[in-house]
Design a protein around this motif. Structure first.
Motif, PDB file in Angstrom:
ATOM      1  N   MET A 180       0.872  -1.116  -0.085  1.00 10.61           N
ATOM      2  CA  MET A 180      -0.539   0.749  -0.049  1.00 10.61           C
ATOM      3  C   MET A 180       0.516   1.556   0.924  1.00 10.61           C
ATOM      4  SD  MET A 180      -3.358  -1.034   0.250  1.00 10.61           S
ATOM      5  CE  MET A 180      -3.860   0.571   0.885  1.00 10.61           C
ATOM      6  N   VAL A 181       2.145   1.070   0.656  1.00 10.99           N
ATOM      7  CA  VAL A 181       2.946   2.046   0.839  1.00 10.99           C
ATOM      8  C   VAL A 181       4.170   2.199  -0.307  1.00 10.99           C
ATOM      9  CG1 VAL A 181       1.883   2.875   2.717  1.00 10.99           C
ATOM     10  CG2 VAL A 181       4.049   1.338   2.287  1.00 10.99           C
ATOM     11  N   ARG A 182       4.759   3.576  -0.607  1.00 13.97           N
ATOM     12  CA  ARG A 182       5.703   3.620  -1.434  1.00 13.97           C
ATOM     13  C   ARG A 182       7.042   2.556  -0.726  1.00 13.97           C
ATOM     14  NH1 ARG A 182       7.768   9.028  -3.704  1.00 13.97           N
ATOM     15  NH2 ARG A 182       9.486   8.083  -5.388  1.00 13.97           N
ATOM     16  N   PRO A 183       7.390   3.140   0.421  1.00 15.77           N
ATOM     17  CA  PRO A 183       8.446   2.975   1.154  1.00 15.77           C
ATOM     18  C   PRO A 183       8.732   1.273   1.379  1.00 15.77           C
ATOM     19  CG  PRO A 183       7.326   5.056   2.404  1.00 15.77           C
ATOM     20  CD  PRO A 183       6.399   4.258   1.045  1.00 15.77           C
ATOM     21  N   PRO A 184       9.686   0.332   1.266  1.00 14.42           N
ATOM     22  CA  PRO A 184       9.311  -0.802   1.283  1.00 14.42           C
ATOM     23  C   PRO A 184       9.743  -1.204   2.946  1.00 14.42           C
ATOM     24  CG  PRO A 184      12.132  -0.219   1.049  1.00 14.42           C
ATOM     25  CD  PRO A 184      11.079   1.033   1.188  1.00 14.42           C
ATOM     26  N   ARG A 185       9.036  -2.161   3.482  1.00  8.35           N
ATOM     27  CA  ARG A 185       9.242  -3.213   4.869  1.00  8.35           C
ATOM     28  C   ARG A 185      10.481  -3.782   4.452  1.00  8.35           C
ATOM     29  NH1 ARG A 185       7.568  -8.608   4.853  1.00  8.35           N
ATOM     30  NH2 ARG A 185       7.022  -8.820   2.435  1.00  8.35           N
ATOM     31  N   VAL A 186      11.218  -4.114   5.778  1.00  8.30           N
ATOM     32  CA  VAL A 186      11.561  -4.920   6.366  1.00  8.30           C
ATOM     33  C   VAL A 186      11.941  -5.943   5.841  1.00  8.30           C
ATOM     34  CG1 VAL A 186      14.018  -5.830   7.508  1.00  8.30           C
ATOM     35  CG2 VAL A 186      13.423  -3.122   7.823  1.00  8.30           C
ATOM     36  N   LYS A 187      12.202  -7.633   4.932  1.00  6.39           N
ATOM     37  CA  LYS A 187      11.955  -9.028   5.273  1.00  6.39           C
ATOM     38  C   LYS A 187      12.663  -9.030   5.695  1.00  6.39           C
ATOM     39  CE  LYS A 187      12.943 -12.498   1.562  1.00  6.39           C
ATOM     40  NZ  LYS A 187      14.027 -12.976   2.032  1.00  6.39           N
ATOM     41  N   GLU A 188      12.912  -9.091   7.101  1.00  6.84           N
ATOM     42  CA  GLU A 188      14.201  -9.810   7.711  1.00  6.84           C
ATOM     43  C   GLU A 188      12.991  -9.783   8.829  1.00  6.84           C
ATOM     44  OE1 GLU A 188      16.062  -8.095   5.909  1.00  6.84           O
ATOM     45  OE2 GLU A 188      17.260  -9.740   5.250  1.00  6.84           O
ATOM     46  N   SER A 189      12.065  -8.884   9.251  1.00  7.18           N
ATOM     47  CA  SER A 189      10.864  -8.712  10.226  1.00  7.18           C
ATOM     48  C   SER A 189      10.111  -9.554   9.910  1.00  7.18           C
ATOM     49  CB  SER A 189      10.368  -7.194  10.245  1.00  7.18           C
ATOM     50  OG  SER A 189       9.323  -6.844  11.242  1.00  7.18           O
ATOM     51  N   ALA A 190       9.863 -10.308  11.689  1.00  8.55           N
ATOM     52  CA  ALA A 190       8.601 -10.922  11.718  1.00  8.55           C
ATOM     53  C   ALA A 190       7.364 -10.279  11.796  1.00  8.55           C
ATOM     54  CB  ALA A 190       8.672 -11.937  12.165  1.00  8.55           C
ATOM     55  N   PHE A 191       7.297  -8.986  11.420  1.00  8.39           N
ATOM     56  CA  PHE A 191       6.144  -8.321  12.101  1.00  8.39           C
ATOM     57  C   PHE A 191       5.996  -6.899  11.329  1.00  8.39           C
ATOM     58  CE2 PHE A 191       2.848  -5.705  13.768  1.00  8.39           C
ATOM     59  CZ  PHE A 191       2.065  -7.162  14.799  1.00  8.39           C
ATOM     60  N   SER A 192       5.889  -6.355  10.365  1.00  6.99           N
ATOM     61  CA  SER A 192       5.880  -5.233   9.722  1.00  6.99           C
ATOM     62  C   SER A 192       4.728  -4.805   9.724  1.00  6.99           C
ATOM     63  CB  SER A 192       6.588  -5.261   8.403  1.00  6.99           C
ATOM     64  OG  SER A 192       7.514  -6.174   8.343  1.00  6.99           O
ATOM     65  N   MET A 193       4.239  -3.110   9.572  1.00  9.18           N
ATOM     66  CA  MET A 193       3.194  -2.747   9.145  1.00  9.18           C
ATOM     67  C   MET A 193       3.260  -1.178   8.510  1.00  9.18           C
ATOM     68  SD  MET A 193       2.148  -2.334  13.412  1.00  9.18           S
ATOM     69  CE  MET A 193       3.726  -1.704  13.689  1.00  9.18           C
ATOM     70  N   GLU A 194       2.705  -1.655   7.214  1.00  6.56           N
ATOM     71  CA  GLU A 194       2.320  -0.482   6.061  1.00  6.56           C
ATOM     72  C   GLU A 194       1.996   0.568   6.933  1.00  6.56           C
ATOM     73  OE1 GLU A 194       1.760  -1.925   2.444  1.00  6.56           O
ATOM     74  OE2 GLU A 194       2.785  -4.013   2.290  1.00  6.56           O
ATOM     75  N   CYS A 195       2.321   2.048   6.657  1.00  7.85           N
ATOM     76  CA  CYS A 195       2.084   2.779   7.309  1.00  7.85           C
ATOM     77  C   CYS A 195       1.506   4.120   7.039  1.00  7.85           C
ATOM     78  CB  CYS A 195       2.328   3.613   8.782  1.00  7.85           C
ATOM     79  SG  CYS A 195       2.694   2.283   9.588  1.00  7.85           S
ATOM     80  N   GLU A 196       0.609   4.977   7.311  1.00 14.21           N
ATOM     81  CA  GLU A 196       0.534   6.350   6.434  1.00 14.21           C
ATOM     82  C   GLU A 196       0.214   7.920   7.982  1.00 14.21           C
ATOM     83  OE1 GLU A 196      -2.717   6.508   4.316  1.00 14.21           O
ATOM     84  OE2 GLU A 196      -0.874   6.585   2.246  1.00 14.21           O
ATOM     85  N   THR A 197       0.453   8.500   7.785  1.00 14.48           N
ATOM     86  CA  THR A 197      -0.095   9.475   8.995  1.00 14.48           C
ATOM     87  C   THR A 197      -0.909   9.876   8.849  1.00 14.48           C
ATOM     88  OG1 THR A 197       1.088  11.356   7.642  1.00 14.48           O
ATOM     89  CG2 THR A 197       2.722  10.440   9.499  1.00 14.48           C
ATOM     90  N   ALA A 198      -1.812   9.621  10.275  1.00 15.95           N
ATOM     91  CA  ALA A 198      -3.268   9.465  10.875  1.00 15.95           C
ATOM     92  C   ALA A 198      -3.806  10.775  10.238  1.00 15.95           C
ATOM     93  CB  ALA A 198      -3.221   9.029  11.470  1.00 15.95           C
ATOM     94  N   HIS A 199      -4.822  10.336   9.928  1.00 16.21           N
ATOM     95  CA  HIS A 199      -6.256  11.549   9.354  1.00 16.21           C
ATOM     96  C   HIS A 199      -6.886  11.558  10.728  1.00 16.21           C
ATOM     97  CE1 HIS A 199      -5.912  11.934   4.823  1.00 16.21           C
ATOM     98  NE2 HIS A 199      -4.855  10.953   5.672  1.00 16.21           N
TER      99      HIS A 199
END
Ligand SMILES: Cc1cc2nc3c(=O)[nH]c(=O)nc-3n(C[C@H](O)[C@H](O)[C@H](O)COP(=O)(O)O)c2cc1C
Length: 278
Positions: A164-183
């Motif tokens: 959903m977002v442009r920045p990549p996530r860290v593949k090695e992380s077992a728990f990653s969240m794609e975020c957008e600054t909140a509205h």
């Protein structure tokens, strides 16, 4: 300082809580450890610190050593022109589950961090929970590189494409969240936090709406939630100390529905017999 090697064979285990026979209203100190710990406190007394009299550096050192353990979110963000950034943050936590909201707070002194600039400009980021298996890789990303970018390469971590977002996530992380600054109404995107009289924001608190969660299948338990013994998260303590999970204990929640009668009986008796004010 020479320290013993990291114990690779250690696996956190579940134990009973410290005082399994604790009952409503019982004062602490029933177990030998609890008694001894409380007595040591009585003997030592308290030092009361007036926060208006202490330097920012001392406050930082004291607060990060006392407010522990803190989870570490490794934040991947991107500038408008597409320069990628990676940096760890421990002023980070979950705020609300619905809408799924997290917070990260960035210090803007002595410099505004690339992460803050990126979040203000592009609003998108991923937060990756750091595990023991790759903590050194995350730690190097805190380097204040003079050039933009470079943390990803130095970290040796792998970029995985986000959904959903442009920045990549860290593949090695077992728990990653794609975020957008909140509205968040009234709190639109971010909140600047400064001492009185500051012209520039001294800190910026970012609220992020979690759009996607990537969780490794093998760390989920039979209830579909994360098994902490498999996530093996690293926590930040004071100075350059970190912690791993040791023994994990289970402490059931008190629920009004289940404990109503017992609580009412206890409070009724307490009213008759006086309370525990000093
Ligand atoms: C484990 C760890 C936790 C950190 N937590 C924070 C934090 O919560 N807030 C902050 O402003 N800086 C924190 N830092 C420092 C930043 O990671 C560091 O300033 C980094 O260079 C910022 O990178 P950037 O300029 O690329 O955004 C932390 C550093 C480490 C190693």
């Amino acid at each position: 300082m020479s320290l013993p090697a990291f114990d690779e064979s250690f696996v956190p285990t579940y134990t009973a809580p410290p005082n399994p026979s604790w009952k409503l209203g019982d004062a602490p100190g029933a177990t030998a450890f609890s008694k001894q710990w409380l007595e040591a406190g009585e003997k030592a007394g308290y030092k009361v610190i007036d926060t208006s009299e202490v330097s920012p550096h001392e406050l930082y050192a004291l607060m990060i050593s006392g407010i522990i353990p803190r989870p570490i979110g490794l934040v991947s963000s991107m500038s408008e022109s597409g320069v990628e950034n990676l940096a760890p943050f421990s002023f980070f936590n979950m705020l609300t589950p619905f809408p799924p909201t997290i917070m990260i707070s960035l210090t803007n002194l002595p410099r505004v961090k690339d992460t803050a600039r990126n979040l203000l400009a592009t609003r998108q980021f991923t937060v990756n929970i750091v595990s023991e298996a790759w903590v050194e890789n995350a730690n190097v990303a805190a380097l204040d590189l003079p050039e933009e970018g470079g943390e990803w390469a130095l970290s040796g971590l792998t970029k995985a494409q986000s959904v959903m977002v442009r920045p990549p996530r860290v593949k090695e992380s077992a728990f990653s969240m794609e975020c957008e600054t909140a509205h968040v109404p009234q709190l639109w995107k971010h909140i600047d936090i400064s001492p009185p009289g500051f012209a520039q924001p001294a800190n910026t608190l970012f609220l992020g709406t979690v759009k996607r969660i990537h969780v490794r299948q093998d760390i989920l338990n039979e209830r579909g939630v994360v098994d902490p013994r498999k996530l093996r998260p690293v926590a930040r303590l004071g100075d350059v100390s970190y912690a791993r999970l040791g023994e994990v204990f289970r402490l059931p929640r008190y629920l009004w529905e289940d404990q109503k009668e017992e609580v009412e009986r206890f409070l009724g008796e307490r009213k008759e017999g006086g309370d525990n004010e000093p």
